[in-house]
Design an enzyme around this catalytic site. Structure first.
Site, PDB file in Angstrom:
ATOM      1  N   ARG A   1      42.143  41.158  38.932  1.00 52.56           N
ATOM      2  CA  ARG A   1      41.689  42.423  39.369  1.00 52.56           C
ATOM      3  C   ARG A   1      42.724  43.152  39.286  1.00 52.56           C
ATOM      4  O   ARG A   1      43.713  42.977  39.592  1.00 52.56           O
ATOM      5  CB  ARG A   1      41.098  42.219  40.677  1.00 52.56           C
ATOM      6  CG  ARG A   1      39.806  41.370  40.714  1.00 52.56           C
ATOM      7  CD  ARG A   1      38.673  42.158  40.155  1.00 52.56           C
ATOM      8  NE  ARG A   1      37.214  41.574  40.335  1.00 52.56           N
ATOM      9  CZ  ARG A   1      36.783  40.742  39.362  1.00 52.56           C
ATOM     10  NH1 ARG A   1      37.519  40.596  38.270  1.00 52.56           N
ATOM     11  NH2 ARG A   1      35.846  40.138  39.519  1.00 52.56           N
TER      12      ARG A   1
ATOM     13  N   HIS B   1      38.086  45.033  30.428  1.00 50.56           N
ATOM     14  CA  HIS B   1      37.665  43.952  31.302  1.00 50.56           C
ATOM     15  C   HIS B   1      36.438  43.149  30.637  1.00 50.56           C
ATOM     16  O   HIS B   1      35.417  43.062  31.097  1.00 50.56           O
ATOM     17  CB  HIS B   1      36.912  44.703  32.447  1.00 50.56           C
ATOM     18  CG  HIS B   1      36.673  43.903  33.710  1.00 50.56           C
ATOM     19  ND1 HIS B   1      36.667  44.322  35.260  1.00 50.56           N
ATOM     20  CD2 HIS B   1      36.100  42.565  33.750  1.00 50.56           C
ATOM     21  CE1 HIS B   1      36.493  43.161  35.867  1.00 50.56           C
ATOM     22  NE2 HIS B   1      36.366  42.093  35.013  1.00 50.56           N
TER      23      HIS B   1
HETATM   24  P1  NDP Z   1      39.557  30.766  42.284  1.00 51.58           P
HETATM   25  O1  NDP Z   1      38.906  30.833  43.506  1.00 51.58           O
HETATM   26  O2  NDP Z   1      39.291  29.356  41.467  1.00 51.58           O
HETATM   27  O3  NDP Z   1      41.221  30.753  42.344  1.00 51.58           O
HETATM   28  C1  NDP Z   1      41.803  31.677  43.086  1.00 51.58           C
HETATM   29  C2  NDP Z   1      43.073  31.345  43.147  1.00 51.58           C
HETATM   30  O4  NDP Z   1      44.070  32.356  43.425  1.00 51.58           O
HETATM   31  C3  NDP Z   1      43.481  29.999  43.780  1.00 51.58           C
HETATM   32  O5  NDP Z   1      44.563  29.489  43.326  1.00 51.58           O
HETATM   33  C4  NDP Z   1      44.139  30.759  45.156  1.00 51.58           C
HETATM   34  O6  NDP Z   1      45.035  30.002  45.883  1.00 51.58           O
HETATM   35  C5  NDP Z   1      44.600  32.041  44.601  1.00 51.58           C
HETATM   36  N1  NDP Z   1      44.941  32.930  45.710  1.00 51.58           N
HETATM   37  C6  NDP Z   1      44.018  33.571  46.314  1.00 51.58           C
HETATM   38  N2  NDP Z   1      44.491  34.414  47.322  1.00 51.58           N
HETATM   39  C7  NDP Z   1      45.827  34.147  47.275  1.00 51.58           C
HETATM   40  C8  NDP Z   1      46.884  34.668  47.885  1.00 51.58           C
HETATM   41  N3  NDP Z   1      46.780  35.621  48.933  1.00 51.58           N
HETATM   42  N4  NDP Z   1      48.136  34.270  47.514  1.00 51.58           N
HETATM   43  C9  NDP Z   1      48.342  33.390  46.647  1.00 51.58           C
HETATM   44  N5  NDP Z   1      47.314  32.770  45.828  1.00 51.58           N
HETATM   45  C10 NDP Z   1      45.927  33.506  46.216  1.00 51.58           C
HETATM   46  O7  NDP Z   1      39.202  31.870  41.148  1.00 51.58           O
HETATM   47  P2  NDP Z   1      38.856  31.898  39.697  1.00 51.58           P
HETATM   48  O8  NDP Z   1      40.120  31.025  39.103  1.00 51.58           O
HETATM   49  O9  NDP Z   1      37.735  31.355  39.258  1.00 51.58           O
HETATM   50  O10 NDP Z   1      39.140  33.464  39.522  1.00 51.58           O
HETATM   51  C11 NDP Z   1      40.114  34.093  39.558  1.00 51.58           C
HETATM   52  C12 NDP Z   1      39.708  35.574  39.461  1.00 51.58           C
HETATM   53  O11 NDP Z   1      39.903  35.969  38.131  1.00 51.58           O
HETATM   54  C13 NDP Z   1      38.453  35.944  40.050  1.00 51.58           C
HETATM   55  O12 NDP Z   1      38.186  36.240  41.502  1.00 51.58           O
HETATM   56  C14 NDP Z   1      38.245  37.312  39.273  1.00 51.58           C
HETATM   57  O13 NDP Z   1      38.758  38.497  40.213  1.00 51.58           O
HETATM   58  C15 NDP Z   1      38.995  37.260  37.971  1.00 51.58           C
HETATM   59  N6  NDP Z   1      38.213  37.292  36.932  1.00 51.58           N
HETATM   60  C16 NDP Z   1      38.121  38.181  35.834  1.00 51.58           C
HETATM   61  C17 NDP Z   1      37.320  38.180  34.585  1.00 51.58           C
HETATM   62  C18 NDP Z   1      37.805  39.209  33.793  1.00 51.58           C
HETATM   63  O14 NDP Z   1      37.088  39.155  32.912  1.00 51.58           O
HETATM   64  N7  NDP Z   1      38.805  39.907  33.588  1.00 51.58           N
HETATM   65  C19 NDP Z   1      36.539  37.175  34.524  1.00 51.58           C
HETATM   66  C20 NDP Z   1      36.320  36.199  35.651  1.00 51.58           C
HETATM   67  C21 NDP Z   1      36.882  36.092  36.772  1.00 51.58           C
HETATM   68  P3  NDP Z   1      44.567  28.576  46.627  1.00 51.58           P
HETATM   69  O15 NDP Z   1      44.212  27.438  45.476  1.00 51.58           O
HETATM   70  O16 NDP Z   1      45.677  28.478  47.428  1.00 51.58           O
HETATM   71  O17 NDP Z   1      43.305  28.675  47.344  1.00 51.58           O
HETATM   72  C1  OXD Z   2      34.195  38.156  36.808  1.00 52.81           C
HETATM   73  C2  OXD Z   2      34.506  39.199  36.047  1.00 52.81           C
HETATM   74  O1  OXD Z   2      34.537  38.096  38.038  1.00 52.81           O
HETATM   75  O2  OXD Z   2      33.844  39.187  35.101  1.00 52.81           O
HETATM   76  O3  OXD Z   2      33.759  37.203  36.492  1.00 52.81           O
HETATM   77  O4  OXD Z   2      35.266  40.049  36.268  1.00 52.81           O
END
Ligand code: NDP
Ligand code: OXD
Length: 322
Positions: A237, A285
């Site tokens: 993000r 994006h």
């Molecule tokens: P998940 O919820 O599976 O994983 C999130 C990861 O971030 C976890 O490992 C979590 O840690 C870590 N995390 C969250 N908060 C913190 C923190 N404060 N400090 C350290 N680590 C943290 O999410 P996804 O992998 O499915 O997706 C990640 C993000 O990708 C989505 O939330 C979205 O914003 C973005 N995205 C972007 C897209 C694009 O097209 N650009 C498409 C899809 C998603 P822990 O394992 O310890 O919980």
């Molecule tokens: C998602 C994205 O969160 O597309 O899946 O950003």
């Protein structure tokens, strides 16, 4: 008659989602917002809505769904839902799907290889019809550091390891993962950054991650690595980075380059200096788009499970915000 479903997507092609869902759940009435996110259909229909399939839903639409039972985020991220001031106390389900995961893995690999293989320098040489080989470190000498080892981070990590990169990751809570050097929490941040040549952000947007990736953080990346300076890839993000700091880091050499798919404000302003900085790859994006053909089947299956009284999958914990 089964309960109704509202497809509420701002800026996305609502009709392609509705068409696919209608095909999969023919007994459920399907309502749609307009592409702007405004709902202009019959008001009475909203009272029958039990499920909303949402991308950036409007507060006034959510407020009118008095029988809502489940919110399905059409993205993996849910910050667009938590951004609303008022949410009903119903389960929130996010998208976890092999299609979306594979697309993100492709994006991260594509950008990591672009920087490893000097894509920008060779494109410049080509524009000058210049035949000259450039120093080329091996992937095994380069460490990719992934912030966020969730569904998407893990898949990207596996692909990078397969290509020979060293991979380390930083998460909120302690993790286990073979072949990945793991760090977590605020105390793990500096030791994690100190060994990173390519920093990849795959973090959800939460209060804790907002503005996290700033100049001070970028200055802690490994400077003496094989790429001649660190690179930054953000596909999580945009508001987890500070854009002005990234511009400064690129200008003063703190960063050797960047790949940015997400921005503080989207679309990225046409006047942003990021468009014209050398060695920056901008994509709008699209790292992992939510494709209705691939994803709608899984949402329909979740609705069938819910109606059979089975637990929903991929529930979001509102206390964590992701
Ligand atoms: P998940 O919820 O599976 O994983 C999130 C990861 O971030 C976890 O490992 C979590 O840690 C870590 N995390 C969250 N908060 C913190 C923190 N404060 N400090 C350290 N680590 C943290 O999410 P996804 O992998 O499915 O997706 C990640 C993000 O990708 C989505 O939330 C979205 O914003 C973005 N995205 C972007 C897209 C694009 O097209 N650009 C498409 C899809 C998603 P822990 O394992 O310890 O919980
Ligand atoms: C998602 C994205 O969160 O597309 O899946 O950003």
């Amino acid at each position: 008659m089964k309960p109704a479903l509202l497809v509420a997507t701002k800026g996305w092609d609502v009709e392609s989602w509705a068409r696919r869902i209608r095909h999969l759940l023919p007994e459920h009435p399907i309502l749609c917002t307009e592409r702007s996110g405004v709902y202009a259909g019959p008001e009475a229909g909203l009272a029958e809505v039990a499920y909303i399939l949402a991308w950036k839903p409007r507060q006034d639409v959510i407020d009118r769904l008095l029988g809502l039972q489940v919110i399905f985020s059409l993205g993996a991220g849910v910050d667009h839902i938590f951004a609303l001031p008022r949410l009903p106390d119903v389960p929130l389900v996010r998208t976890v799907d092999p299609d979306l995961t594979a697309r993100m893995m492709e994006y991260v690999v594509w950008q990591a290889l672009h920087h490893l293989r000097r894509g920008h320098a060779y494109a410049l040489q080509q524009s000058e019809h210049l035949w000259r080989d450039l120093p080329q470190p091996a992937a095994r000498h380069v460490t990719v550091g992934i912030m966020g080892l969730g569904v998407l981070g893990r898949s990207a990590a596996e692909a990078l390891i397969h290509l020979g990169f060293k991979v380390r990751a930083w998460t909120r809570q302690p993790k286990q993962a073979p072949d990945i050097e793991l760090f977590h929490g605020p105390d793990g941040m500096d030791p994690f950054l100190a060994g990173v040549d390519i920093l990849v952000a795959l973090l959800p947007l939460t209060p804790a991650t907002t503005g996290l990736i700033n100049l001070a953080l970028l200055k802690k990346l490994r400077r003496e690595g094989p790429l001649g300076g660190p690179f930054f890839i953000n596909a999580g993000r945009g508001r987890s980075h500070v854009e002005a700091d990234i511009v400064e880091a690129l200008r003063d050499g703190t960063l050797a380059g960047a790949s940015l798919d997400v921005f503080e404000t989207e679309p990225l302003d046409v006047e942003s200096p990021l468009w014209d900085l050398p060695n920056v790859v901008i994509t709008p994006h699209v790292a992992a788009v939510s494709d209705p053909e691939a994803l709608a089947g899984q949402i329909a299956e979740q609705i069938r499970r819910f109606e059979r009284g089975e637990p929903l999958r991929n529930l979001v914990d509102p206390r964590c915000g992701y």
